[in-house]
Design a protein around this motif. Structure first.
Motif, PDB file in Angstrom:
ATOM      1  N   GLY A  16       0.872  -1.189  -0.004  1.00  0.00           N
ATOM      2  CA  GLY A  16      -0.084  -0.019   0.017  1.00  0.00           C
ATOM      3  C   GLY A  16       0.879   1.232   0.092  1.00  0.00           C
ATOM      4  O   GLY A  16       0.629   2.213  -0.713  1.00  0.00           O
ATOM      5  N   THR A  17       1.765   1.169   0.729  1.00  0.00           N
ATOM      6  CA  THR A  17       2.729   2.363   0.807  1.00  0.00           C
ATOM      7  C   THR A  17       3.477   2.596  -0.335  1.00  0.00           C
ATOM      8  O   THR A  17       3.579   3.886  -0.910  1.00  0.00           O
ATOM      9  CB  THR A  17       3.780   2.384   1.815  1.00  0.00           C
ATOM     10  N   MET A  18       3.853   1.512  -1.088  1.00  0.00           N
ATOM     11  CA  MET A  18       4.705   1.903  -2.499  1.00  0.00           C
ATOM     12  C   MET A  18       3.729   2.198  -3.399  1.00  0.00           C
ATOM     13  O   MET A  18       4.338   3.315  -4.383  1.00  0.00           O
ATOM     14  CB  MET A  18       5.235   0.506  -2.787  1.00  0.00           C
TER      15      MET A  18
ATOM     16  N   ALA B 210       9.169   6.536   7.138  1.00  0.00           N
ATOM     17  CA  ALA B 210       9.879   5.400   7.507  1.00  0.00           C
ATOM     18  C   ALA B 210       9.706   4.265   6.479  1.00  0.00           C
ATOM     19  O   ALA B 210      10.688   3.348   6.332  1.00  0.00           O
ATOM     20  CB  ALA B 210       9.294   4.613   8.911  1.00  0.00           C
ATOM     21  N   TYR B 211       8.808   3.961   5.831  1.00  0.00           N
ATOM     22  CA  TYR B 211       8.748   2.882   4.920  1.00  0.00           C
ATOM     23  C   TYR B 211       8.378   3.255   3.533  1.00  0.00           C
ATOM     24  O   TYR B 211       9.292   2.827   2.723  1.00  0.00           O
ATOM     25  CB  TYR B 211       7.458   1.898   5.276  1.00  0.00           C
ATOM     26  N   GLY B 212       7.186   3.904   3.138  1.00  0.00           N
ATOM     27  CA  GLY B 212       7.157   4.226   1.664  1.00  0.00           C
ATOM     28  C   GLY B 212       8.335   4.852   0.991  1.00  0.00           C
ATOM     29  O   GLY B 212       8.667   4.277  -0.072  1.00  0.00           O
ATOM     30  N   PRO B 213       8.598   5.905   1.231  1.00  0.00           N
ATOM     31  CA  PRO B 213       9.696   6.549   0.497  1.00  0.00           C
ATOM     32  C   PRO B 213      10.935   5.719   0.325  1.00  0.00           C
ATOM     33  O   PRO B 213      11.706   5.472  -0.674  1.00  0.00           O
ATOM     34  CB  PRO B 213       9.987   7.701   1.431  1.00  0.00           C
ATOM     35  N   LEU B 214      11.295   5.017   1.428  1.00  0.00           N
ATOM     36  CA  LEU B 214      12.361   4.174   1.464  1.00  0.00           C
ATOM     37  C   LEU B 214      12.397   3.089   0.463  1.00  0.00           C
ATOM     38  O   LEU B 214      13.434   2.660  -0.153  1.00  0.00           O
ATOM     39  CB  LEU B 214      13.123   3.935   2.836  1.00  0.00           C
ATOM     40  N   ALA B 215      11.112   2.425   0.747  1.00  0.00           N
ATOM     41  CA  ALA B 215      10.955   1.329  -0.261  1.00  0.00           C
ATOM     42  C   ALA B 215      10.963   1.636  -1.959  1.00  0.00           C
ATOM     43  O   ALA B 215      11.380   0.956  -2.645  1.00  0.00           O
ATOM     44  CB  ALA B 215       9.601   0.912  -0.035  1.00  0.00           C
ATOM     45  N   MET B 216      10.856   3.162  -2.229  1.00  0.00           N
ATOM     46  CA  MET B 216      10.825   3.297  -3.433  1.00  0.00           C
ATOM     47  C   MET B 216      12.155   3.949  -3.876  1.00  0.00           C
ATOM     48  O   MET B 216      12.482   4.295  -5.030  1.00  0.00           O
ATOM     49  CB  MET B 216       9.710   4.519  -3.881  1.00  0.00           C
ATOM     50  N   GLY B 217      13.188   4.168  -2.866  1.00  0.00           N
ATOM     51  CA  GLY B 217      14.362   4.488  -2.990  1.00  0.00           C
ATOM     52  C   GLY B 217      14.577   5.917  -3.173  1.00  0.00           C
ATOM     53  O   GLY B 217      15.352   6.609  -3.915  1.00  0.00           O
TER      54      GLY B 217
END
Length: 656
Positions: A290-292, A323-330
């Motif tokens: 969902g965050t991605m 903490a999650y969405g932006p880092l998962a997208m790089g």
């Protein structure tokens, strides 16, 4: 009793996305949006399975997509295995190890940048530190820290070893902290000696000490303290450990713990209507997806973006979009320790200028405060790097939306007004900025695959513009899995029988002639006035559109004839009236204004003026306190989380 909610706000302005934005958008044009919606409608499970395979790196691929056998305890991708930290860090090491992951700006303006390679190494090292304390998969860890690089490291390190984190906002009291430690039966607390906000040092460790002394925290065997300020702290050698001592000499590699997609990633406590905190439990796989997807669609994420979500990680917005969405997208993102008004009200605009921020995501409360404190200030800074603006936390009133659009975005940046909740994990209803026109105050249309609807009290869908209860008709990957330790509260609160299997969001809403959603407020904030049900949000929006008003909050109090009287708490752009004559004059102006904007039914019965409104340090207005003040009740609930407790005395009184 009426079963629909009357919409009285009329907003007719429409803003089409610029052709140049549409051409570069990840979802380009309404036809592309509708194609995704059609795909989801035709084969719901395969649609989500495709997205999960495209976005997530799976250690063990899933075969089962959605298991509804124990509804409403839904499971997504349950036989797949992954690690969330691996998806946020390791996968970038081969492609962009030196790309800046975090730009941290401290309260005193000091800036620290850290690359994906460095962040990965530090997360691994801290994960090893947690393992050295015998913290294992499934253990709960409470995090009570300032906004910092370290708080992201702590969250990611828990995810790496399969520990379940529960972040508690650093403004919460020791009592609130104690309740959360006890309910989660946490084995460890990660904290700091202090935090800095607005030029002031605010201790954190003493609150942890006090929380542990209150009882119910016997499972805690480790308190890890990050040295942020260097202030003196009391030390308990039995369980207190300095962060820097604990990581000293530990390796910077740590194999991720592979977990099932349904393994809990975190518990996040939100206040229930009873005042008792409820632990919203989220999964690993569905939540990450969902965050991605929302990063890619709603924020139109590009690898060149500098992303800044101003939320604290103590809230779900800081989980999903820090903490999650932006880092998962790089992504490269900004993290800010301080407050938007220090050393002056130009702080946000200066940071956008200095860091060349492209995507800016903040709360309507912050926007309204900045309008009051310096509406012309953004024009003094170079904000040309911005390409997209976002709003989160509550519905944004049209007047604030227009200021945000014209002054901050210089009438060229689309605004994504996002509706979602702690329980949904990511955006549910929001504009896809390259696909759809926006309307000030509307969160527009559901994301493809989100089956949102509006129903009456019997759970039947309503199709007129009067509105009702907002529901989501089918399970979706990022949704809440249960309330920690209380399945029955989860079932009754979110899937009551009368909703016929749909998720009850707790918000009221209506749809306009274009199908756009308009949030009217929380169900328990709906006023029942002379047989009409009115949403507080619309009255607040009408008041905020008056040139005298900086901010307004609306609540109801019992009225023997009308059922409920409308009570308004107003912050003026100028100083508040100090005498009865001035107060009466301004009150009449505002009452007539609301009557003209919304109709006589919405005219306030009582207006109180204050220098500000009772808010938590995250900027959330505490409407429960305002309801108590309106009724003349004594305030008995915990107010330690208030930024400005002294305001309650001021708002008790109506100037006669």
């Amino acid at each position: 009793m009426p079963t629909s909610i009357k919409s009285v706000l009329q907003e007719t302005r429409v803003f089409q996305p610029a052709n140049a934005f549409v051409e570069q958008a990840n979802i380009s044009g309404m036809a592309a949006y509708q194609a995704l919606c059609s795909e989801a409608a035709q084969n719901y499970e395969e649609y989500w399975a495709r997205l999960a395979r495209e976005h997530i790196v799976w250690h063990k691929p899933f075969n089962t997509v959605l298991d509804e056998s124990r509804a409403p305890f839904y499971e997504w991708f349950a036989d797949g295995e992954l690690n969330v930290s691996y998806n946020c860090l390791d996968k970038h090491l081969a492609t962009q190890p030196e790309k800046t992951a975090l730009i941290f700006e401290a309260d005193d303006s000091q800036v620290i940048k850290i690359s994906y390679r460095e962040l990965h190494a530090r997360v691994c090292q801290f994960a090893n530190a947690l393992k050295s304390r015998n913290i294992q998969k499934g253990d709960r860890v409470v995090i009570y820290m300032p906004m910092s690089i370290e708080v992201v490291i702590a969250m990611q390190a828990c995810a790496r070893i399969g520990a379940i984190h529960s972040v508690v906002f650093g403004g919460f009291s020791s009592r609130s902290l104690n309740e959360r430690i006890e309910n989660a039966q946490a084995c460890a607390v990660i904290t700091a000696d202090a935090q800095f906000r607005g030029g002031k040092m605010m201790p954190l460790k003493p609150a942890v000490d006090e929380a542990l002394s209150m009882g119910g925290c016997d499972a805690v065997h480790s308190v890890i303290v990050y040295k942020r300020a260097g202030n003196d702290v009391q030390w308990n050698a039995k369980h207190d450990l300095w962060w820097h001592d604990l990581i000293d000499g530990l390796p910077c590699t740590c194999e991720p713990e592979w977990v099932g997609a349904e393994h809990p990633l975190f518990i996040l406590y939100t206040s229930g209507s009873t005042g008792k905190p409820k632990g919203v439990q989220h999964s690993s796989g569905g939540y990450l997806l969902g965050t991605m997807v929302s990063m890619q669609w709603v924020f139109d994420y590009k690898p060149t973006d500098i992303f800044w979500c101003t939320a604290d990680v103590g809230w779900v917005t800081g989980h999903s979009y820090v903490a999650y969405g932006p880092l998962a997208m790089g992504a490269t993102q900004v993290i800010f320790e301080g407050v938007p008004t220090w050393p002056d009200a130009g702080r946000f605009w200066k940071m956008i200028q200095d860091h060349q921020v492209t995507t800016f995501y903040t709360a309507p409360t912050a926007i309204r405060s900045l309008i009051k404190l310096g509406g012309e200030l953004p024009k003094q800074y170079n904000l040309s790097s911005l390409r997209l603006l976002g709003s989160v936390g509550e519905p944004i009133n049209p007047d604030a939306w227009m200021w945000y659009y014209t002054v901050v975005g210089q009438s060229r940046c689309p605004i994504v007004d996002t509706w979602w909740q702690t329980e949904t994990g990511c955006h549910m209803i929001a504009p896809l900025p390259g696909a759809m026109a926006t309307k000030p105050g509307s969160c527009t249309l559901p994301l493809p695959g989100i089956m949102a609807a509006i129903v009456n009290e019997a759970g039947d869908e309503v199709h007129d513009q009067h509105g009702g209860f907002l529901v989501i008709k089918r399970s979706f990957p990022s949704q809440i899995r249960t309330i920690w330790g209380n399945d029955e509260r989860y079932r009754k609160g979110y899937f009551p029988e009368e909703m016929k299997g749909a998720y009850l969001a707790g918000d009221s809403a209506h749809r306009d002639e274009d199908g756009y959603f308009w949030i009217l407020g929380r169900i328990d904030d709906v006023l029942k006035v002379s047989g009409h049900r009115l949403g507080t949000m619309e009255i607040e929006s009408a008041l905020a559109s008056n040139s005298l008003v900086a901010e307004a909050a609306v609540v109801g109090k019992p009225h023997e004839i009308k059922g409920e009287a409308i009570v308004v708490f107003v912050v003026l752009k100028g100083s508040r009236p100090k005498d009865a004559a001035t107060a009466k004059q301004i009150s009449e102006i505002l009452r007539e204004w609301v009557s003209k904007e919304l109709g006589p039914i919405a005219k306030p019965d009582e207006i109180r003026f204050g220098d500000n409104l009772p808010k938590t340090r995250s900027g959330k207005i505490m409407r429960r306190l305002l309801r108590a003040l309106a009724k003349g009740e004594e305030i008995t609930q915990d107010i330690s989380t208030l930024e400005n407790p002294a305001i309650l005395e001021q708002l008790k009184h109506v100037i006669q």
